[in-house]
Design an enzyme around this catalytic site. Structure first.
Site, PDB file in Angstrom:
ATOM      1  N   LYS A  52       0.844  -1.204   0.000  1.00 21.12           N
ATOM      2  CA  LYS A  52       0.000   0.000   0.000  1.00 21.12           C
ATOM      3  C   LYS A  52       0.881   1.257   0.000  1.00 21.12           C
ATOM      4  O   LYS A  52       0.612   2.209  -0.736  1.00 21.12           O
ATOM      5  CB  LYS A  52      -0.951  -0.021   1.217  1.00 21.12           C
ATOM      6  N   GLN A  96      -4.928  -2.252   9.371  1.00 17.72           N
ATOM      7  CA  GLN A  96      -4.755  -3.527   8.681  1.00 17.72           C
ATOM      8  C   GLN A  96      -5.359  -4.667   9.508  1.00 17.72           C
ATOM      9  O   GLN A  96      -5.124  -4.768  10.713  1.00 17.72           O
ATOM     10  CB  GLN A  96      -3.251  -3.768   8.417  1.00 17.72           C
ATOM     11  N   ASP A 119     -11.286   2.333   3.961  1.00 17.03           N
ATOM     12  CA  ASP A 119     -11.551   0.890   3.836  1.00 17.03           C
ATOM     13  C   ASP A 119     -13.056   0.631   3.702  1.00 17.03           C
ATOM     14  O   ASP A 119     -13.468  -0.483   3.371  1.00 17.03           O
ATOM     15  CB  ASP A 119     -11.033   0.148   5.082  1.00 17.03           C
TER      16      ASP A 119
HETATM   17  N1  LIG Z   1      -7.684  -3.049   6.528  1.00 15.34           N
HETATM   18  C1  LIG Z   1      -7.732  -4.057   5.646  1.00 15.34           C
HETATM   19  N2  LIG Z   1      -7.273  -5.263   5.968  1.00 15.34           N
HETATM   20  C2  LIG Z   1      -7.319  -6.268   5.053  1.00 15.34           C
HETATM   21  C3  LIG Z   1      -7.828  -6.034   3.749  1.00 15.34           C
HETATM   22  C4  LIG Z   1      -8.329  -4.754   3.444  1.00 15.34           C
HETATM   23  O1  LIG Z   1      -8.845  -4.482   2.331  1.00 15.34           O
HETATM   24  N3  LIG Z   1      -8.254  -3.779   4.410  1.00 15.34           N
HETATM   25  N4  LIG Z   1      -7.763  -7.043   2.786  1.00 15.34           N
HETATM   26  C5  LIG Z   1      -6.934  -8.209   3.014  1.00 15.34           C
HETATM   27  C6  LIG Z   1      -5.469  -8.043   2.700  1.00 15.34           C
HETATM   28  N5  LIG Z   1      -5.110  -7.123   1.602  1.00 15.34           N
HETATM   29  C7  LIG Z   1      -5.156  -5.791   1.826  1.00 15.34           C
HETATM   30  O2  LIG Z   1      -5.086  -5.295   2.897  1.00 15.34           O
HETATM   31  C8  LIG Z   1      -4.541  -7.589   0.387  1.00 15.34           C
HETATM   32  C9  LIG Z   1      -4.471  -8.927   0.096  1.00 15.34           C
HETATM   33  C10 LIG Z   1      -3.821  -9.369  -1.079  1.00 15.34           C
HETATM   34  C11 LIG Z   1      -3.253  -8.464  -1.943  1.00 15.34           C
HETATM   35  C12 LIG Z   1      -2.507  -8.903  -3.158  1.00 15.34           C
HETATM   36  O3  LIG Z   1      -2.092  -8.073  -3.944  1.00 15.34           O
HETATM   37  N6  LIG Z   1      -2.262 -10.199  -3.337  1.00 15.34           N
HETATM   38  C13 LIG Z   1      -1.422 -10.674  -4.403  1.00 15.34           C
HETATM   39  C14 LIG Z   1      -0.460 -11.686  -3.819  1.00 15.34           C
HETATM   40  C15 LIG Z   1       0.467 -11.013  -2.837  1.00 15.34           C
HETATM   41  C16 LIG Z   1       1.459 -11.934  -2.162  1.00 15.34           C
HETATM   42  O4  LIG Z   1       2.408 -12.346  -2.824  1.00 15.34           O
HETATM   43  O5  LIG Z   1       1.294 -12.203  -0.951  1.00 15.34           O
HETATM   44  C17 LIG Z   1      -2.287 -11.284  -5.493  1.00 15.34           C
HETATM   45  O6  LIG Z   1      -3.372 -11.798  -5.172  1.00 15.34           O
HETATM   46  O7  LIG Z   1      -1.854 -11.217  -6.640  1.00 15.34           O
HETATM   47  C18 LIG Z   1      -3.348  -7.135  -1.668  1.00 15.34           C
HETATM   48  C19 LIG Z   1      -3.979  -6.702  -0.519  1.00 15.34           C
HETATM   49  C20 LIG Z   1      -7.032  -8.614   4.484  1.00 15.34           C
HETATM   50  N7  LIG Z   1      -6.841  -7.502   5.354  1.00 15.34           N
END
Ligand SMILES: Nc1nc2c(c(=O)[nH]1)N[C@@H](CN(C=O)c1ccc(C(=O)N[C@@H](CCC(=O)O)C(=O)O)cc1)CN2
Length: 292
Positions: A52, A96, A119
């Site tokens: 982020k 988070q 969020d």
């Molecule tokens: N406050 C928040 N917490 C969480 C959220 C949220 O939207 N707000 N969502 C999820 C986690 N998350 C963002 O926070 C998130 C998860 C996955 C990815 C992402 O880009 N994944 C990649 C793989 C990344 C890796 O190698 O680990 C993909 O799918 O291509 C971005 C954001 C829970 N918590």
């Protein structure tokens, strides 16, 4: 089969936001500022927050990452939230998730100023979303809507099955797919751990949005031909042969389900990158709303 390429679309969105920021700077306006609180040392959470911050740098936003120890009390976190609520430099902030178990997540999310709740987790913003009012839509559901929109996936009159009822994805997604407009106007079934004979339901779905967190849960025999598949699963599965020691695995048996699907998101590179891009969009919106 068409791949719903979240990596590409998220890059397009970041480029669009970068242009907006350039215009702001040219007018002498202050650029959007996102803050992120992370409590504890969870590896995946640290990766997401780092992504982020990096995304903010890429589009020209300011960002602040606030790290708090794993033993942080609820009161300490609530104090930090109040500090950010009152800090005029910060346009939006996130906490988070997940949080350590000594902290009541819902209580904490309710302490965030709804105008800075990028969020979209505050009950006021969730309620506005359910009432079709303009608000911050949680980043993952928002990203899924954007993917469906940019690939012109028809949702009107379709049967959407959502797997999982989390507050972050399943619940908001079920509301958004059933709302008036595009993407939406879908007939929605929400399934969860108490759903009986899930295959009977998934095999009737035109669109499946799976946010269960069980690797390879959705098999080819559970879906019909030409189904649209949105895979929200991002489980780290141990794999010694991979450099990181794990592989990111979705809820969907991609190899076999993709042979039947009309559209499908990959994991990684599907919904995940969209989550970050839409958080930036919400932060831009927060900035605009605070200074209009
Ligand atoms: N406050 C928040 N917490 C969480 C959220 C949220 O939207 N707000 N969502 C999820 C986690 N998350 C963002 O926070 C998130 C998860 C996955 C990815 C992402 O880009 N994944 C990649 C793989 C990344 C890796 O190698 O680990 C993909 O799918 O291509 C971005 C954001 C829970 N918590």
């Amino acid at each position: 089969m068409i791949l719903l390429d979240g990596k590409k679309v998220s890059n397009d969105i970041k480029n669009e936001i970068t242009e907006e920021v350039k215009k702001m700077k040219a007018k002498g306006e202050k650029v959007p500022h996102l803050a992120a609180i992370i409590v504890g040392n969870d590896g995946a959470s640290l990766t997401y927050v780092a992504s982020k911050v990096k995304a903010c740098e890429r589009v020209g936003f300011e960002s602040t990452m606030i790290r708090m120890s794993n033993t942080t009390s609820e009161i300490e976190l609530l104090d930090k939230i109040e500090e950010l609520n009152l800090n005029d430099e910060i346009d939006g902030f996130i906490i988070q998730l997940p949080l350590p178990k000594q902290i009541d997540t819902q209580k904490v999310l309710m302490a965030v100023d709804p105008d800075k709740d990028v969020d979209g987790f505050h009950p006021m913003n969730f309620g506005k979303m359910a009432l079709d009012m303009s608000t911050f839509i949680p980043a993952t559901p928002f990203g899924i809507l954007e993917l469906l929109d940019r690939y012109n996936v028809e949702t009107k009159g379709k049967h959407t099955v959502v797997i999982g009822r989390s507050h972050i994805v399943g619940r908001p997604m079920s509301i958004l797919m059933g709302r008036k407009g595009f993407p939406g106007n879908s007939t929605v079934t929400i399934t969860h751990s108490h759903t009986k004979n899930i295959t009977q339901i998934t095999s009737q779905a035109d669109i499946i949005i799976s946010a269960l967190g069980v690797p390879n849960f959705l098999k080819a025999e559970m879906v019909k031909d030409d189904v649209v598949i949105i895979d929200v699963g991002i489980t780290r599965v141990a794999d010694e042969s991979s450099p990181k020691g794990y592989v990111i695995t979705g809820d969907v048996d991609f190899e076999n389900v993709s042979k039947k699907a009309s559209f499908i998101t990959p994991v990684p590179g599907g919904v995940g990158p969209m989550t970050i891009a839409m958080l930036l969009k919400n932060t831009l919106l927060a900035r605009e709303l605070r200074h209009k």
